[in-house]
Scaffold this motif. Structure first.
Motif, mmCIF file in Angstrom:
data_model
loop_
_atom_site.group_PDB
_atom_site.id
_atom_site.type_symbol
_atom_site.label_atom_id
_atom_site.label_comp_id
_atom_site.label_asym_id
_atom_site.label_seq_id
_atom_site.Cartn_x
_atom_site.Cartn_y
_atom_site.Cartn_z
ATOM 1 N N ALA A 1 0.830 -1.209 0.000
ATOM 2 C CA ALA A 1 0.000 0.000 0.000
ATOM 3 C C ALA A 1 0.862 1.256 0.000
ATOM 4 O O ALA A 1 0.595 2.220 -0.737
ATOM 5 N N THR A 2 1.903 1.275 0.818
ATOM 6 C CA THR A 2 2.781 2.445 0.872
ATOM 7 C C THR A 2 3.472 2.658 -0.464
ATOM 8 O O THR A 2 3.599 3.796 -0.950
ATOM 9 N N ALA A 3 3.924 1.569 -1.087
ATOM 10 C CA ALA A 3 4.591 1.676 -2.380
ATOM 11 C C ALA A 3 3.659 2.256 -3.437
ATOM 12 O O ALA A 3 4.048 3.163 -4.194
ATOM 13 N N VAL A 4 2.444 1.754 -3.513
ATOM 14 C CA VAL A 4 1.510 2.228 -4.532
ATOM 15 C C VAL A 4 1.195 3.706 -4.324
ATOM 16 O O VAL A 4 1.161 4.497 -5.279
ATOM 17 N N ALA B 1 2.371 6.280 -7.102
ATOM 18 C CA ALA B 1 1.293 6.925 -7.853
ATOM 19 C C ALA B 1 1.376 8.447 -7.728
ATOM 20 O O ALA B 1 1.205 9.171 -8.719
ATOM 21 N N VAL B 2 1.641 8.920 -6.516
ATOM 22 C CA VAL B 2 1.815 10.365 -6.322
ATOM 23 C C VAL B 2 3.037 10.864 -7.087
ATOM 24 O O VAL B 2 3.016 11.920 -7.721
ATOM 25 N N GLY B 3 4.116 10.082 -7.044
ATOM 26 C CA GLY B 3 5.322 10.466 -7.764
ATOM 27 C C GLY B 3 5.098 10.570 -9.261
ATOM 28 O O GLY B 3 5.564 11.520 -9.911
ATOM 29 N N LEU B 4 4.377 9.615 -9.830
ATOM 30 C CA LEU B 4 4.086 9.652 -11.261
ATOM 31 C C LEU B 4 3.218 10.852 -11.629
ATOM 32 O O LEU B 4 3.417 11.486 -12.671
ATOM 33 N N ALA B 5 2.254 11.164 -10.767
ATOM 34 C CA ALA B 5 1.301 12.236 -11.081
ATOM 35 C C ALA B 5 1.879 13.622 -10.860
ATOM 36 O O ALA B 5 1.530 14.562 -11.585
ATOM 37 N N TYR C 1 9.425 11.173 -13.656
ATOM 38 C CA TYR C 1 9.856 9.940 -14.310
ATOM 39 C C TYR C 1 8.658 9.233 -14.934
ATOM 40 O O TYR C 1 7.500 9.527 -14.603
ATOM 41 N N THR C 2 8.934 8.306 -15.833
ATOM 42 C CA THR C 2 7.883 7.505 -16.465
ATOM 43 C C THR C 2 8.330 6.050 -16.531
ATOM 44 O O THR C 2 9.520 5.763 -16.717
ATOM 45 N N TYR C 3 7.372 5.143 -16.387
ATOM 46 C CA TYR C 3 7.633 3.715 -16.530
ATOM 47 C C TYR C 3 7.406 3.287 -17.976
ATOM 48 O O TYR C 3 6.535 3.822 -18.668
ATOM 49 N N SER C 4 8.182 2.294 -18.411
ATOM 50 C CA SER C 4 7.943 1.718 -19.729
ATOM 51 C C SER C 4 6.878 0.629 -19.627
ATOM 52 O O SER C 4 6.515 0.191 -18.528
ATOM 53 N N ASP C 5 6.402 0.183 -20.763
ATOM 54 C CA ASP C 5 5.394 -0.880 -20.791
ATOM 55 C C ASP C 5 6.003 -2.253 -20.511
ATOM 56 O O ASP C 5 5.264 -3.229 -20.338
ATOM 57 N N ASP C 6 7.331 -2.340 -20.464
ATOM 58 C CA ASP C 6 7.990 -3.642 -20.288
ATOM 59 C C ASP C 6 7.728 -4.258 -18.924
ATOM 60 O O ASP C 6 7.910 -5.474 -18.750
ATOM 61 N N LEU C 7 7.314 -3.434 -17.952
ATOM 62 C CA LEU C 7 7.087 -3.944 -16.600
ATOM 63 C C LEU C 7 5.705 -4.544 -16.418
ATOM 64 O O LEU C 7 5.383 -5.022 -15.330
ATOM 65 N N GLY C 8 4.874 -4.510 -17.441
ATOM 66 C CA GLY C 8 3.612 -5.238 -17.371
ATOM 67 C C GLY C 8 2.469 -4.461 -16.761
ATOM 68 O O GLY C 8 2.457 -3.223 -16.766
ATOM 69 N N PRO C 9 1.461 -5.180 -16.210
ATOM 70 C CA PRO C 9 0.234 -4.554 -15.720
ATOM 71 C C PRO C 9 0.500 -3.549 -14.606
ATOM 72 O O PRO C 9 1.488 -3.650 -13.876
ATOM 73 N N THR C 10 -0.418 -2.580 -14.492
ATOM 74 C CA THR C 10 -0.243 -1.500 -13.521
ATOM 75 C C THR C 10 -1.487 -1.309 -12.662
ATOM 76 O O THR C 10 -2.583 -1.744 -13.017
ATOM 77 N N LEU C 11 -1.293 -0.628 -11.544
ATOM 78 C CA LEU C 11 -2.371 -0.153 -10.676
ATOM 79 C C LEU C 11 -2.111 1.314 -10.404
ATOM 80 O O LEU C 11 -1.052 1.671 -9.877
ATOM 81 N N LEU C 12 -3.031 2.186 -10.810
ATOM 82 C CA LEU C 12 -2.848 3.638 -10.697
ATOM 83 C C LEU C 12 -1.569 4.081 -11.403
ATOM 84 O O LEU C 12 -0.890 5.011 -10.973
ATOM 85 N N VAL D 1 1.120 2.362 -11.595
ATOM 86 C CA VAL D 1 2.287 1.749 -10.971
ATOM 87 C C VAL D 1 2.353 0.277 -11.366
ATOM 88 O O VAL D 1 1.434 -0.487 -11.063
ATOM 89 N N PRO D 2 3.418 -0.159 -12.044
ATOM 90 C CA PRO D 2 3.531 -1.580 -12.387
ATOM 91 C C PRO D 2 3.503 -2.465 -11.145
ATOM 92 O O PRO D 2 4.073 -2.117 -10.106
ATOM 93 N N PHE D 3 2.834 -3.602 -11.243
ATOM 94 C CA PHE D 3 2.742 -4.522 -10.108
ATOM 95 C C PHE D 3 4.118 -4.925 -9.587
ATOM 96 O O PHE D 3 4.295 -5.210 -8.409
ATOM 97 N N LEU D 4 5.099 -4.964 -10.482
ATOM 98 C CA LEU D 4 6.442 -5.368 -10.084
ATOM 99 C C LEU D 4 7.051 -4.428 -9.052
ATOM 100 O O LEU D 4 7.866 -4.837 -8.226
ATOM 101 N N VAL D 5 6.641 -3.160 -9.075
ATOM 102 C CA VAL D 5 7.277 -2.150 -8.220
ATOM 103 C C VAL D 5 6.982 -2.373 -6.735
ATOM 104 O O VAL D 5 7.916 -2.420 -5.918
#
Length: 270
Positions: free
Chosen positions: A78-81, A85-89, A97-108, A110-114
């Protein structure tokens, strides 16, 4: 040192975190040997993070109980998301910064991997800080533990971030100024990790205080192996295979004070 490594005799669950920890080390060794930017390297990255997050949850559960294990998973994710999410927005607190699509599905966004990567390193960082601050005066021990854990957590990212930028997983809009020798990651990222680490480690500390079984039912060797290998092993890979000498040097410099402190502690307990 026995409290660091040993599983108690006859306690088979105490050995459970070691299997994914050893597999993680073997998988991490394979990372720099795979093709840069290929699907195999992406799969290896996912496997490393999945194994590392498994070590954290299994160890927290086995050593401190199911409530702590579940709490570590939920609080860290929860803390990570929220922070990511705030950092991206907004660009706060890390920088833009921006994430690439290589990390797969996201939530808000944020890639699930993060959040899984946060989980992989957050619990070992707290455990190491607990060990490093155990001789601090009782009234100051908790804030010291939280501060040291946040610093360890941020130090791990100093090594990781240049590698992930090189792999194309994310990109910084304004990568300078950065640490000497690292020109792809801004100093704002380090400041953001320190802030996020302080919040997360304070939450984990409260969680453990409120839920953990005492004393711990197993040593901390498996998660600390993960932390050590992802830092020093990562530095070795950066220097020898990935062409990232700056982050390799920083990984060693950040690890040396920790190793010295642990050595002095070990001598003091003899």
């Amino acid at each position: 040192m026995s409290g660091l490594l040993a599983a108690r005799p006859g306690n088979r669950p105490a050995a459970l975190p070691w299997a994914p920890a050893v597999l993680l080390v073997l998988t991490a060794i394979a990372y720099p040997l795979t093709d840069d930017g290929g699907a195999v390297r992406d799969a290896v990255t996912w496997l490393i993070v999945l194994l590392g997050s498994t070590v954290s949850v299994v160890h927290a559960t086995v050593s401190r109980g199911a409530r702590t294990g579940a709490g570590v998973l939920l609080v860290t994710a929860a803390t990570a998301v929220v922070f990511e999410a705030v950092g991206l927005a907004t660009g706060f607190p890390y920088g833009e910064y921006t994430y690439s699509d290589d990390l797969g599905p996201t939530l808000l966004g944020v890639p699930f991997l993060v959040p899984l990567a946060w989980l992989m390193m957050a619990w070992p960082s707290w455990l190491l800080a607990r060990r490093l601050t155990r001789d601090v005066r009782a009234g100051r021990r908790r804030p010291a533990r939280v501060a040291v854990a946040a610093a360890v957590f941020a130090g791990w990212d100093v090594v990781l971030d240049p590698q992930m930028v090189q792999a194309g997983y994310w990109t910084w809009a304004h990568p300078r100024p950065g640490l000497p020798g690292i020109d792809t990651v801004p100093l704002t990222n380090l400041a953001g990790w320190l802030l996020a680490g302080l919040v997360l480690m304070a939450l984990l500390d409260l969680l453990v205080t409120g839920t953990a079984l005492a004393p711990p039912r197993t040593g901390d060797g498996a998660p600390l192996l993960v932390l050590g290998w992802m830092t020093l092993g990562g530095a070795l890979a950066h220097a020898g295979w990935l062409g990232l000498p700056g982050s390799a040097v920083w990984g060693v410099l950040l690890a040396v004070p920790v190793l010295l402190a642990l050595t002095l502690q070990a001598r003091g307990t003899r």
